[in-house]
Design an enzyme around this catalytic site. Structure first.
Site, PDB file in Angstrom:
ATOM      1  N   SER A   1       0.853  -1.192   0.000  1.00 28.14           N
ATOM      2  CA  SER A   1       0.000   0.000   0.000  1.00 28.14           C
ATOM      3  C   SER A   1       0.887   1.239   0.000  1.00 28.14           C
ATOM      4  O   SER A   1       2.079   1.160   0.348  1.00 28.14           O
ATOM      5  CB  SER A   1      -0.885   0.007   1.254  1.00 28.14           C
ATOM      6  OG  SER A   1      -1.554   1.238   1.429  1.00 28.14           O
TER       7      SER A   1
ATOM      8  N   TYR B   1      -1.686  -0.659  10.898  1.00 27.38           N
ATOM      9  CA  TYR B   1      -1.917  -1.015   9.494  1.00 27.38           C
ATOM     10  C   TYR B   1      -0.683  -0.711   8.649  1.00 27.38           C
ATOM     11  O   TYR B   1      -0.239  -1.549   7.854  1.00 27.38           O
ATOM     12  CB  TYR B   1      -3.127  -0.256   8.947  1.00 27.38           C
ATOM     13  CG  TYR B   1      -3.366  -0.486   7.469  1.00 27.38           C
ATOM     14  CD1 TYR B   1      -3.832  -1.722   7.014  1.00 27.38           C
ATOM     15  CD2 TYR B   1      -3.121   0.515   6.529  1.00 27.38           C
ATOM     16  CE1 TYR B   1      -4.040  -1.942   5.657  1.00 27.38           C
ATOM     17  CE2 TYR B   1      -3.326   0.301   5.185  1.00 27.38           C
ATOM     18  CZ  TYR B   1      -3.785  -0.932   4.745  1.00 27.38           C
ATOM     19  OH  TYR B   1      -3.982  -1.163   3.406  1.00 27.38           O
TER      20      TYR B   1
END
Length: 246
Positions: free
Chosen positions: A140, A153
């Site tokens: 990501s 995360y």
């Protein structure tokens, strides 16, 4: 070209995994799709077969190593090969660390990190023995840029970026296994639906207002990487919406 090759896609029941299964199948690959929601897999499998593609599906919880191993074994029994692995399954329940949402931390670590390790471990011996393969890991932009409510995360996605580079150094030159880390920015998928932190409702609403990427945009990036000539190893693709600053 990936026509006739066998691709495993985890987290294929929706979003990027769903779009990637369709894209790779359309390009001629045989696709093995896994996820926890079997009804969604059945619908996707029907769509693929209706379009003339070949598909295998099976319930898959990537947090269970045995399920990952059994999934890979079933694919090998059916098609005698695994050429591509797309580690797509992931969760993004953002929260501020002070909220101590330990259960959510554990889930992210189990799915986003352990799930990638287990799925890769299930195919690596086969790829190493045949001296070919392509592993695509979904990291990501959060694997590069850290933000306050994403500390855990982001940590999982930094881990995937590091793991991808480690795989490349261990396997690419020696056994011809290519490795690609895909790093999307904001994508219009179900990921935001996993956020339970009330104070982040504004963040979610702002994200919805942005002209986000579509799952198909990421699928096309994956397709570009896996269809590159054998001497080309596309190591990283960072892809953001045009309007995304961070």
């Amino acid at each position: 070209m990936i026509k006739g090759k066998v691709a495993i896609i985890t987290g294929a029941s929706s979003g990027i995994g769903y779009a990637t299964a369709l894209a790779l199948s359309k390009a001629g690959a045989k696709v093995a799709i896994g996820a926890r929601r079997v009804d969604k897999l059945e619908a996707l499998a029907k769509k693929i077969t209706d379009n003339g593609g070949e598909v295998f599906y099976q319930k898959l919880d990537v947090t269970q190593r045995l399920e990952c191993d059994n999934f890979a074994k079933a694919v090998l029994e059916k098609w005698n090969s695994i050429d591509i692995l797309v580690n797509n399954a992931g969760l993004m329940p953002l929260s501020f660390f002070k909220s101590l949402k330990v259960d959510e931390w554990d889930k992210m670590i189990d799915v986003n990190i352990k799930g990638v390790l287990y799925s890769t471990g299930a195919v690596i011996t086969h790829m190493k023995e045949k001296k070919s393969g392509h592993i695509v890991n979904l990291s990501s932009v959060a694997g590069r840029v850290v933000f306050a409510s994403g500390s855990v995360y982001c940590a999982t996605k930094f881990a995937i970026a590091a793991f991808s580079e480690g795989l490349r150094k261990e396997f690419s030159a020696r056994t011809n296994i290519r490795v690609t880390s895909i790093e999307p920015g904001v994508v219009d998928t179900e990921l935001n639906d996993t956020i339970t932190e009330d104070s982040l409702k504004g963040f979610v609403e702002n994200a919805k207002k942005m002209e986000a990427l579509h799952a198909e945009d990421i699928a096309n990036a994956i397709l570009y990487a896996v269809e590159s000539p054998p001497h080309v190893n596309v190591n990283e693709i960072l892809i953001r919406p045009t309007t995304q600053e961070l």
